[in-house]
Write a protein that holds these residues in place. Structure first.
Motif: not given
Ligand SMILES: Cc1ncc(COP(=O)(O)O)c(C=O)c1O
Length: 325
Positions: A106-109, A212-215, A217-221, A303-310
């Motif tokens: 789980n590395i984003f940078q 890649d899809g999971i990764f 998704g995590l990065q986008d959120r 972890l929660a799907p989508g970004t509406d909760w943001v």
């Protein structure tokens, strides 16, 4: 390492609370060292040295240092220099290094730099003229519950021992063997995590697509959440670097702190419960992980799907600040 009440283990603060809990069970001491929020929650060697000296002066027999990298709850990812300096400190003071590296994918940078890699590089470097890195003992931990595998319920993981005396390894094997092992599926997943499909294998394309899809998704959120925190009044946050968390600082109005007191809660706890009640979003107060006195934080996953909760979180925050202004 925890054979007497004087034994102590250096543990980062904020920390994954299982470390202090385990030390309580084992009847040994936690020697806390604070991570440096201004450096993206990195390790600060002067702070570690100070914590070590203070504990030694108080009669604690410091035996090991725990590093959580990438960090829980901090979301930090250590750079190679930090890793090498911790190893150097451990070598100078004959400390076992426990590298909790369960978030290593789980590395984003940047790139993940493992303690084993750091150790091997130091062993080959000029710094090892006197052979001090040859005898360092390193345990690296990994789990199937993190990364893109994310199979928490199957309870699989491993630790690798590097540089331990053969007899110690034998005793650890014996000790571990008398505990129950994870179910077969958990063991299979460990194997699959360590030896994933390779290019050319029949399942590689599908595996890569899902991974890649999971990764992504995590990065986008993580990015969406970070951008939201940047807009929130009184919230400051490091950019997401690793693991599954962000750990922002919050400054709450005086009146909110008073309201918390009335409910016998710390201000960050009060904020977290209000957020839960208003939005259903569950975050954990910084007091649950340890934080510098006078500071307030909360830890959130992405972890929660989508970004509406943001958006729901941003709305809650605005209303909360208005209420107590
Ligand atoms: C830093 C760290 N280490 C270890 C673990 C334990 O992982 P598990 O027991 O799921 O293998 C966790 C879980 O949250 C963690 O955050």
């Amino acid at each position: 390492m925890c054979s007497s009440p004087e034994a102590g283990i250096l543990v980062p603060i904020p920390q994954y609370p299982l470390y202090t809990a385990t030390l309580s069970v084992l009847g040994a001491q936690c020697v806390p060292y604070y991570l440096d929020e201004s450096k993206g929650w990195g390790t600060d060697l002067d702070t570690i040295r100070e914590a070590y000296k203070k504990a030694k002066d108080a009669g604690t027999n410091v035996r090991a240092i725990v590093i959580i990298n990438p960090g829980n709850p901090t979301g930090a990812s250590l750079d190679p220099e930090d890793v090498r300096s911790v190893l150097e400190f451990a070598a100078d003071n004959k400390l076992v290094v426990m590298a909790d590296e369960v978030y290593q994918t789980n590395i984003f940078q940047g790139k993940f730099y493992s303690f084993k890699k750091g150790l091997r590089e130091l062993q080959k470097s000029d710094k090892n003229k006197d052979g001090k890195f040859d005898s360092i003992e390193l345990a690296s931990l990994h789990s199937i519950s993190k990364g893109m595998v994310g199979e928490c319920g199957h309870r699989g993981g491993y630790f690798e021992m590097v540089g331990f005396d053969k007899e110690v390894v034998e005793q650890i094997y014996k000790f571990v063997s008398i505990m129950l092992c994870p179910p077969v599926i958990g063991q299979c997943i460990v194997e699959m995590m360590c030896n994933p499909p390779k290019e050319g294998d029949e399942s590689y394309e599908l595996y890569k697509k899902e991974y890649d899809g999971i990764f992504n998704g995590l990065q986008d959120r993580a990015t969406a959440l970070y951008e939201a925190f940047k807009q929130m009044e009184g919230v400051e946050c490091q950019s997401p670097a690793g693991s599954m968390y962000l750990f922002p600082t919050i400054s709450l109005p005086e009146k909110a702190q008073e309201a918390a007191k009335k409910e016998n809660k710390s201000p960050d706890e009060y904020y977290c419960f209000r957020l839960l009640d208003a939005t259903g979003i569950c975050v954990v107060a910084g007091s649950g992980f340890g934080q510098r006195e006078g500071t307030l934080h909360f830890r959130t996953t992405f972890l929660a799907p989508g970004t509406d909760w943001v958006g729901r979180m941003t709305k809650f925050h605005k209303e909360f600040m208005e209420e107590f202004r």
